[in-house]
Design a protein around this motif. Structure first.
Motif, PDB file in Angstrom:
ATOM      1  N   LEU A   1      35.434  53.642  37.703  1.00  0.00           N
ATOM      2  CA  LEU A   1      36.955  52.657  38.027  1.00  0.00           C
ATOM      3  C   LEU A   1      37.398  53.067  36.785  1.00  0.00           C
ATOM      4  O   LEU A   1      38.042  52.629  36.251  1.00  0.00           O
ATOM      5  CB  LEU A   1      36.286  51.433  37.412  1.00  0.00           C
TER       6      LEU A   1
ATOM      7  N   ALA B   1      41.118  51.160  35.743  1.00  0.00           N
ATOM      8  CA  ALA B   1      40.866  49.798  36.128  1.00  0.00           C
ATOM      9  C   ALA B   1      41.028  49.267  34.872  1.00  0.00           C
ATOM     10  O   ALA B   1      40.476  47.654  34.743  1.00  0.00           O
ATOM     11  CB  ALA B   1      39.633  49.475  36.593  1.00  0.00           C
TER      12      ALA B   1
ATOM     13  N   LEU C   1      38.270  42.243  40.431  1.00  0.00           N
ATOM     14  CA  LEU C   1      37.855  42.830  40.912  1.00  0.00           C
ATOM     15  C   LEU C   1      36.267  42.765  42.516  1.00  0.00           C
ATOM     16  O   LEU C   1      36.207  41.592  41.985  1.00  0.00           O
ATOM     17  CB  LEU C   1      36.390  43.440  40.070  1.00  0.00           C
ATOM     18  N   SER C   2      36.280  43.701  42.862  1.00  0.00           N
ATOM     19  CA  SER C   2      35.022  43.477  44.190  1.00  0.00           C
ATOM     20  C   SER C   2      34.027  43.175  43.526  1.00  0.00           C
ATOM     21  O   SER C   2      33.808  43.486  42.505  1.00  0.00           O
ATOM     22  CB  SER C   2      35.313  44.468  45.266  1.00  0.00           C
TER      23      SER C   2
ATOM     24  N   GLU D   1      32.260  46.257  42.501  1.00  0.00           N
ATOM     25  CA  GLU D   1      33.402  46.775  41.041  1.00  0.00           C
ATOM     26  C   GLU D   1      33.344  46.288  39.655  1.00  0.00           C
ATOM     27  O   GLU D   1      32.879  46.647  38.816  1.00  0.00           O
ATOM     28  CB  GLU D   1      35.229  47.057  41.190  1.00  0.00           C
ATOM     29  N   GLN D   2      32.526  44.802  40.134  1.00  0.00           N
ATOM     30  CA  GLN D   2      32.281  44.855  39.302  1.00  0.00           C
ATOM     31  C   GLN D   2      30.957  44.856  38.533  1.00  0.00           C
ATOM     32  O   GLN D   2      30.630  44.841  36.800  1.00  0.00           O
ATOM     33  CB  GLN D   2      31.945  42.875  39.528  1.00  0.00           C
TER      34      GLN D   2
ATOM     35  N   ARG E   1      29.818  47.248  38.549  1.00  0.00           N
ATOM     36  CA  ARG E   1      30.050  49.083  37.870  1.00  0.00           C
ATOM     37  C   ARG E   1      30.621  48.617  36.578  1.00  0.00           C
ATOM     38  O   ARG E   1      30.023  49.201  35.856  1.00  0.00           O
ATOM     39  CB  ARG E   1      31.190  49.760  38.826  1.00  0.00           C
TER      40      ARG E   1
ATOM     41  N   THR F   1      27.911  48.991  49.661  1.00  0.00           N
ATOM     42  CA  THR F   1      28.293  49.355  48.237  1.00  0.00           C
ATOM     43  C   THR F   1      27.109  49.247  47.441  1.00  0.00           C
ATOM     44  O   THR F   1      26.955  50.497  46.415  1.00  0.00           O
ATOM     45  CB  THR F   1      29.244  47.909  47.765  1.00  0.00           C
TER      46      THR F   1
END
Length: 382
Positions: free
Chosen positions: A165, A168, A176-177, A180-181, A183, A210
């Motif tokens: 990321l 970010a 965030l998706s 992504e959260q 991560r 994912t």
């Protein structure tokens, strides 16, 4: 053909990678915030005893420095209780937990607060602070430990880049998706340089693509970090772990190198986890017999079965290795579509066949279940 035990536990000392270093979780001056800092991995030793209403969880556990151990079993078998005890969220009724020889818990005299164990727990929910940016979420642990804000934020940006990321840092969790959260949650955990990382099915709520990406990232980022991972997915265990423990009703029923356990399950639960069928019967006349079903084996296997005539056994095989015939003793109980065909369940075993083969079949029909001798493994029925 004979059964096998759990095998010798396989331990693979993985090379520590820069950034996957060890320190404490919670306020401490001993936090390595530089993503490039190396620190020795920790050894975890535990004997977790927790009384539950239906049964007592009684699990011994040793994890070598830098090793990842996966824990699998049915829902309610005690896996999350084990993680809760290791994290300090569930009090012990007996046993002891130590990291690098430092006793964290020893019932009933000693209990270390979760924030001072050097252990972090990553679950299905990323649990990010919604009002903080990704950068501030990752910097939270080091800042709470007294690290200067500028240093903690700089390190946070490094960690965000390391988990995929870059750039970010200014985004909040709501921007965030789900992937992504997760991560960011991994970056936040590792930025505090924990002694031990606990994973409680962190991929279960993610879509397949994912989850695959996060799994690869975890494999890279957790290399050299002492880890205990609870999962329901054998793919996660094979990808992330060195060893696998099968837990049933609070007890370890099989333990060994991941691929060894999945290839040679010793119990029905382990077989189901490995995606194998477990069919109980007995040795009779050099063959495996279940009602009217008779499975032949190789000549050597036949001689071995003759030596245990009358002993309860389980035939372990893949449903895709079985074949359907017509007019023999197995009765179809139900049919279930799968992504690649149709799963046909009978009282003589389970078969997965192409849709064309299953066409016209219905519950109550008589069929024959054939499995090639080289595709069947027999173990003592538990």
């Amino acid at each position: 053909m004979t059964g096998s035990d759990a095998g010798t536990p396989g331990r693979r000392q993985r090379k520590a990678e820069a950034g996957s270093n060890a320190a404490v979780h919670g306020p401490s001056r001993d936090v390595g915030v530089d993503a490039g800092t190396r620190r020795a991995a920790a050894a975890l030793r535990a004997h977790v005893v927790v009384r539950r209403r239906a049964f007592t969880v009684d699990i011994p556990l040793e994890v070598a420095p830098g090793e990842t151990v996966a824990v699998m079993g049915r829902s309610g078998s005690g896996k999350s209780t084990l993680l809760g005890a290791l994290a300090g969220l569930t009090p012990l009724d007996g046993g002891e937990i130590s990291v690098d020889g430092r006793v964290l818990d020893q019932a009933p005299r000693t209990r270390t607060d979760p924030m001072h164990r050097g252990i972090v727990l990553l679950g299905q929910d990323a649990r990010l602070f919604p009002h903080l940016t990704a950068r501030e979420n990752v910097a939270f642990g080091p800042r709470a430990a007294g690290v200067a804000a500028s240093i903690a934020r700089s390190s946070a940006d490094e960690w965000l880049a390391r988990v995929g990321l870059p750039g970010a840092g200014d985004r909040r969790p709501g921007q965030l998706s789900g992937g992504e959260q997760q991560r960011v949650a991994v970056a936040r955990a590792l930025a505090a340089a924990p002694r031990v990382v606990l994973l409680d099915e962190p991929l279960v709520a993610l879509d397949a693509v994912t989850a695959s990406e996060i799994r690869a990232m975890l494999r890279e980022r957790l290399a050299g970090v002492t880890t205990v991972a609870v999962t329901h997915d054998a793919v996660d265990a094979a990808a992330l772990a060195d060893r696998l423990l099968i837990v049933e009703r609070g007890r370890v029923t099989q333990e060994g190198a991941v691929r060894e356990v999945l290839a040679a399950p010793a119990t029905e639960v382990a077989a189901r986890i490995a995606g194998l069928e477990w069919l109980t019967g007995e040795a009779r006349g050099g063959a495996f017999v279940r009602g009217g079903l008779r499975l032949e084996t190789t000549d050597a296997g036949s001689r071995a079965l003759a030596d245990v005539d009358g002993v309860p056994l389980a035939a372990v095989y893949r449903a895709t290795d079985a074949r359907l015939g017509v007019g023999a003793p197995a009765i179809v109980s139900h049919l279930e579509p799968t992504p690649t065909g149709v799963r046909v369940s009978t009282d003589g075993g389970v078969v997965e066949v192409p849709p064309a083969v299953a066409a016209g079949l219905a519950p109550g029909d008589g069929v024959r279940v054939d499995v090639a001798p080289e595709s069947v493994r027999f173990v003592a029925a538990s």
